[in-house]
Design an enzyme around this catalytic site. Structure first.
Site, short mmCIF file in Angstrom:
data_model
loop_
_atom_site.label_atom_id
_atom_site.label_comp_id
_atom_site.label_asym_id
_atom_site.label_seq_id
_atom_site.Cartn_x
_atom_site.Cartn_y
_atom_site.Cartn_z
N VAL A 57 0.81 -1.23 0.00
CA VAL A 57 0.00 0.00 0.00
C VAL A 57 0.85 1.28 0.00
O VAL A 57 0.31 2.37 -0.19
CB VAL A 57 -1.01 0.03 1.17
CG1 VAL A 57 -2.03 -1.09 1.04
CG2 VAL A 57 -0.30 0.00 2.52
N ASN A 83 -6.95 -1.35 6.68
CA ASN A 83 -6.51 -1.99 7.93
C ASN A 83 -5.00 -2.13 8.02
O ASN A 83 -4.44 -2.15 9.12
CB ASN A 83 -7.19 -3.37 8.03
CG ASN A 83 -6.44 -4.31 8.97
OD1 ASN A 83 -6.62 -4.28 10.18
ND2 ASN A 83 -5.57 -5.16 8.40
N SER A 135 -6.10 4.08 16.04
CA SER A 135 -5.75 3.37 17.27
C SER A 135 -6.09 4.29 18.43
O SER A 135 -6.13 5.52 18.26
CB SER A 135 -4.25 3.07 17.30
OG SER A 135 -3.86 2.64 18.59
N TYR A 148 4.48 5.66 15.96
CA TYR A 148 3.20 4.97 15.76
C TYR A 148 2.04 5.89 16.13
O TYR A 148 1.07 6.04 15.36
CB TYR A 148 3.18 3.70 16.59
CG TYR A 148 1.90 2.89 16.45
CD1 TYR A 148 1.70 2.08 15.34
CD2 TYR A 148 0.91 2.95 17.42
CE1 TYR A 148 0.53 1.33 15.21
CE2 TYR A 148 -0.26 2.20 17.30
CZ TYR A 148 -0.44 1.40 16.19
OH TYR A 148 -1.61 0.67 16.06
N ALA A 149 2.11 6.50 17.31
CA ALA A 149 1.00 7.34 17.78
C ALA A 149 0.80 8.54 16.85
O ALA A 149 -0.34 8.88 16.51
CB ALA A 149 1.27 7.80 19.21
N ALA A 150 1.89 9.16 16.45
CA ALA A 150 1.77 10.31 15.54
C ALA A 150 1.18 9.88 14.20
O ALA A 150 0.35 10.59 13.62
CB ALA A 150 3.14 10.97 15.34
N LYS A 152 -0.93 7.41 13.67
CA LYS A 152 -2.34 7.10 13.83
C LYS A 152 -3.16 8.39 14.03
O LYS A 152 -4.31 8.47 13.58
CB LYS A 152 -2.55 6.11 14.98
CG LYS A 152 -2.00 4.72 14.67
CD LYS A 152 -2.69 4.09 13.45
CE LYS A 152 -2.29 2.65 13.22
NZ LYS A 152 -3.01 2.04 12.08
P1 NAD Z 1 -0.86 -7.49 12.09
O1 NAD Z 1 0.59 -7.13 12.05
O2 NAD Z 1 -1.24 -8.79 12.72
O3 NAD Z 1 -1.47 -7.47 10.60
C1 NAD Z 1 -1.19 -6.41 9.72
C2 NAD Z 1 -1.29 -6.91 8.30
O4 NAD Z 1 -1.00 -5.80 7.42
C3 NAD Z 1 -0.25 -8.00 7.99
O5 NAD Z 1 -0.86 -9.08 7.31
C4 NAD Z 1 0.77 -7.29 7.13
O6 NAD Z 1 1.46 -8.13 6.20
C5 NAD Z 1 -0.11 -6.24 6.42
N1 NAD Z 1 0.71 -5.13 5.92
C6 NAD Z 1 1.69 -4.47 6.58
N2 NAD Z 1 2.26 -3.57 5.78
C7 NAD Z 1 1.63 -3.64 4.58
C8 NAD Z 1 1.79 -2.97 3.35
N3 NAD Z 1 2.74 -2.04 3.19
N4 NAD Z 1 0.97 -3.29 2.31
C9 NAD Z 1 0.03 -4.26 2.46
N5 NAD Z 1 -0.17 -4.94 3.62
C10 NAD Z 1 0.64 -4.63 4.66
O7 NAD Z 1 -1.60 -6.27 12.79
P2 NAD Z 1 -3.01 -6.18 13.60
O8 NAD Z 1 -2.70 -6.23 15.04
O9 NAD Z 1 -3.99 -7.11 13.01
O10 NAD Z 1 -3.41 -4.67 13.27
C11 NAD Z 1 -4.24 -4.30 12.18
C12 NAD Z 1 -4.48 -2.79 12.20
O11 NAD Z 1 -5.10 -2.41 13.44
C13 NAD Z 1 -3.19 -1.97 12.09
O12 NAD Z 1 -3.42 -0.80 11.32
C14 NAD Z 1 -2.91 -1.60 13.54
O13 NAD Z 1 -2.13 -0.44 13.66
C15 NAD Z 1 -4.31 -1.41 14.06
N6 NAD Z 1 -4.39 -1.54 15.52
C16 NAD Z 1 -4.17 -2.77 16.11
C17 NAD Z 1 -4.24 -2.87 17.50
C18 NAD Z 1 -4.03 -4.19 18.21
O14 NAD Z 1 -4.13 -4.23 19.44
N7 NAD Z 1 -3.75 -5.29 17.51
C19 NAD Z 1 -4.53 -1.73 18.27
C20 NAD Z 1 -4.75 -0.52 17.64
C21 NAD Z 1 -4.67 -0.44 16.26
#
Ligand code: NAD
Length: 262
Positions: A57, A83, A135, A148-150, A152
């Site tokens: 992406v 996502n 987030s 990360y925070a900035a 988001k």
């Molecule tokens: P994860 O790391 O398990 O999954 C993220 C997925 O995104 C992976 O499959 C990865 O390969 C894909 N990805 C990463 N970079 C990419 C790119 N450049 N192009 C295409 N795909 C890409 O993460 P998660 O915990 O499932 O988190 C999903 C989203 O939710 C993220 O944006 C994360 O910041 C947000 N989030 C998660 C939490 C949490 O507690 N898990 C909390 C707040 C926010």
């Protein structure tokens, strides 16, 4: 309440694992036509009929080609769920230029490029739903999570701007703030119990979130039920942002229970 997502064409980034995979699976169960994107084709090979596509992406050309491909195959894009995201840890002093750039390239740049690619399609349709992963860190950052925070927080403002720009075409844009959901990204579930307890004590509902709980909120934002909701940040964090020191309620409840012999 009618969610009515049958036959909607839904594009989910980062659908290979974690929360994104459960989001994609949930739309499949709702009867949507789901296209899942991740860095490798193997990660999204679980989707049937070649609906799993490899794209980064952060690559503007790839995001345009991806959206064009979906439009060619399915005629439209009803829902875009941005996502895909990465976690980058380190204090401000520790973070390298590359850490910072990578974090912003994926978390903000990826959302921007996907939205830029899909906006003309949704405008032409005069309908569409964009749902972006922010987030709780966008509101309350953790120490050691400056990049990360900035990034988001930037997603939240990007989403609000987009909501404004696409409003005249009836396209909505919203963000959601997952709380603490154990995934490969954070390893919460593998931490020593004392460290887990410290984090859980910051949550009003005092338990980890489940990917399905985030997916349900995303499906709501993508549905007709949310047709008058745009430019918001939906908090799906078990009350991470509700009060200071929520563990006090558990202490009080414990005392009451003891008092009544419960
Ligand atoms: P994860 O790391 O398990 O999954 C993220 C997925 O995104 C992976 O499959 C990865 O390969 C894909 N990805 C990463 N970079 C990419 C790119 N450049 N192009 C295409 N795909 C890409 O993460 P998660 O915990 O499932 O988190 C999903 C989203 O939710 C993220 O944006 C994360 O910041 C947000 N989030 C998660 C939490 C949490 O507690 N898990 C909390 C707040 C926010």
């Amino acid at each position: 309440m009618e969610l009515d997502l049958t036959d909607r064409v839904v594009l989910v980034t980062g659908a290979g694992r974690g929360i994104g995979r459960v989001i994609a699976e949930t739309f499949v169960r709702e009867g949507s036509v789901v296209v899942g994107v991740d860095l490798t084709a193997e990660a999204v090979a679980w989707l049937p009929d070649g609906a799993g596509l490899a794209a980064d992406v952060t690559d503007g050309e790839a995001t345009r080609a991806l959206v064009a491909d979906v439009v060619e195959r399915f005629g439209r894009v009803d829902v875009l769920v941005n996502n895909a995201g990465i976690n980058v840890e380190g204090s401000i002093e520790e973070l390298t230029d590359d850490d910072w750039d990578r974090c912003f390239a994926v978390n903000v740049g990826g959302v921007f490029k996907m939205c830029r690619a899909v906006a003309p399609v949704m405008k032409a349709q005069r309908s569409g739903r964009i749902v972006n992963a922010a987030s709780f860190a966008a509101i309350v950052p953790s120490v050691g999570a400056g990049a990360y925070a900035a990034s988001k927080a930037a997603v939240v403002q990007l989403t609000r701007t987009l909501a404004g720009e696409l409003g005249p075409w009836g396209v909505t844009a919203n963000a959601y703030a997952p709380g603490m959901v154990p995934t490969a990204m954070n390893g919460f579930a593998e931490m020593p119990q004392a460290a887990q307890d410290r984090l859980l004590d910051t949550l009003t509902l005092r338990r980890w979130g489940e990917p399905q709980e985030v997916a349900d909120a995303v499906v709501f934002l993508a549905s007709d039920a949310a047709r008058y909701v745009t430019g918001t940040l939906l908090d799906v964090s078990g009350g991470k942002l509700a009060t200071q020191l929520p563990q006090r309620a558990y202490e009080r409840a414990g005392a009451t229970d003891r008092g009544t012999g419960a």
